[in-house]
Design a protein around this motif. Structure first.
Motif, PDB file in Angstrom:
ATOM      1  N   GLU A  32       0.863  -1.168   0.000  1.00 51.56           N
ATOM      2  CA  GLU A  32       0.000   0.000   0.000  1.00 51.56           C
ATOM      3  C   GLU A  32       0.900   1.218   0.000  1.00 51.56           C
ATOM      4  O   GLU A  32       1.885   1.261   0.725  1.00 51.56           O
ATOM      5  CB  GLU A  32      -0.886  -0.002   1.241  1.00 51.56           C
ATOM      6  N   VAL A  33       0.555   2.195  -0.834  1.00 50.28           N
ATOM      7  CA  VAL A  33       1.307   3.447  -0.868  1.00 50.28           C
ATOM      8  C   VAL A  33       0.428   4.514  -0.230  1.00 50.28           C
ATOM      9  O   VAL A  33      -0.674   4.788  -0.706  1.00 50.28           O
ATOM     10  CB  VAL A  33       1.700   3.846  -2.305  1.00 50.28           C
ATOM     11  N   GLN A  34       0.932   5.081   0.862  1.00 53.84           N
ATOM     12  CA  GLN A  34       0.217   6.128   1.587  1.00 53.84           C
ATOM     13  C   GLN A  34       0.866   7.468   1.261  1.00 53.84           C
ATOM     14  O   GLN A  34       2.061   7.531   0.984  1.00 53.84           O
ATOM     15  CB  GLN A  34       0.285   5.854   3.084  1.00 53.84           C
ATOM     16  N   PHE A  48      -2.843   6.122  -1.690  1.00 50.97           N
ATOM     17  CA  PHE A  48      -2.706   6.412  -3.110  1.00 50.97           C
ATOM     18  C   PHE A  48      -2.874   5.154  -3.957  1.00 50.97           C
ATOM     19  O   PHE A  48      -3.534   5.175  -4.982  1.00 50.97           O
ATOM     20  CB  PHE A  48      -1.344   7.062  -3.387  1.00 50.97           C
ATOM     21  N   ALA A  49      -2.264   4.048  -3.536  1.00 47.42           N
ATOM     22  CA  ALA A  49      -2.325   2.820  -4.340  1.00 47.42           C
ATOM     23  C   ALA A  49      -2.266   1.605  -3.436  1.00 47.42           C
ATOM     24  O   ALA A  49      -1.656   1.637  -2.371  1.00 47.42           O
ATOM     25  CB  ALA A  49      -1.164   2.787  -5.333  1.00 47.42           C
ATOM     26  N   ARG A  50      -2.918   0.535  -3.898  1.00 44.12           N
ATOM     27  CA  ARG A  50      -2.832  -0.775  -3.248  1.00 44.12           C
ATOM     28  C   ARG A  50      -2.584  -1.785  -4.357  1.00 44.12           C
ATOM     29  O   ARG A  50      -3.144  -1.670  -5.435  1.00 44.12           O
ATOM     30  CB  ARG A  50      -4.134  -1.129  -2.540  1.00 44.12           C
ATOM     31  N   SER A  51      -1.740  -2.766  -4.073  1.00 42.92           N
ATOM     32  CA  SER A  51      -1.429  -3.756  -5.091  1.00 42.92           C
ATOM     33  C   SER A  51      -1.123  -5.096  -4.452  1.00 42.92           C
ATOM     34  O   SER A  51      -0.616  -5.156  -3.338  1.00 42.92           O
ATOM     35  CB  SER A  51      -0.221  -3.293  -5.919  1.00 42.92           C
ATOM     36  N   GLU A 108       2.051   3.420 -10.691  1.00 39.67           N
ATOM     37  CA  GLU A 108       0.764   4.121 -10.747  1.00 39.67           C
ATOM     38  C   GLU A 108       1.066   5.594 -10.963  1.00 39.67           C
ATOM     39  O   GLU A 108       2.002   6.132 -10.373  1.00 39.67           O
ATOM     40  CB  GLU A 108       0.062   3.895  -9.419  1.00 39.67           C
ATOM     41  N   GLU A 109       0.283   6.245 -11.830  1.00 40.79           N
ATOM     42  CA  GLU A 109       0.466   7.684 -12.046  1.00 40.79           C
ATOM     43  C   GLU A 109      -0.465   8.483 -11.159  1.00 40.79           C
ATOM     44  O   GLU A 109      -1.616   8.109 -10.946  1.00 40.79           O
ATOM     45  CB  GLU A 109       0.211   8.050 -13.517  1.00 40.79           C
TER      46      GLU A 109
END
Length: 135
Positions: free
Chosen positions: A71-73, A82-85, A92-93
């Motif tokens: 996870e990007v916080q 911002f993103a989860r993968s 991710e842009e």
């Protein structure tokens, strides 16, 4: 009857407080990377909005020995996800909202361990301002 609800409310408050305390702190020394982890924030294209904001590409590569559930916080309070993968490699842009000093922290969702943390640098604002729909 009100006494039956007090313990439940107290338990819920305690659980929320413990959950807030369990989030790993942002490393003091930035940039930070666990061994083998790659994490970058790079401007996409050239130019910035009038306020210095720009679009960026956030990329990650986590070794197979670590979890691929990342996870990007974003932000100093890390309240924004911002993103989860579920992929150990990806990117991710962002939109046109990254500014010099914007904090990005990548965590392992299974262990809550901080894998990497970086602050975005200043954008290349020498080109004409970005035009976006709705501006």
């Amino acid at each position: 009857m009100a006494l039956r609800f007090v313990p439940a409310a107290t338990s819920l408050a305690l659980a929320l407080a413990l959950a807030a305390c369990s989030a790993p702190p942002t490393p003091e020394q930035l940039p930070f990377f666990e061994p083998g982890v790659e994490f970058t924030v790079n401007q996409v294209g050239t130019g910035c909005k009038a306020d210095g904001a720009y679009r960026a590409k956030v990329s990650w590569d986590v070794p197979p020995s670590m979890s691929s559930k990342i996870e990007v916080q974003v932000g100093d309070d890390r309240a924004g996800v911002f993103a989860r993968s579920n992929e150990s490699t990806g990117s991710e842009e962002t939109g046109d909202w990254v500014r010099d000093g914007t904090l990005f922290v990548m965590i392992d969702r299974d262990t809550e361990m901080v894998l990497a943390a970086v602050k975005a640098g200043p954008g290349n604002c020498t080109a004409p301002a970005l035009e976006t729909v709705g501006d």
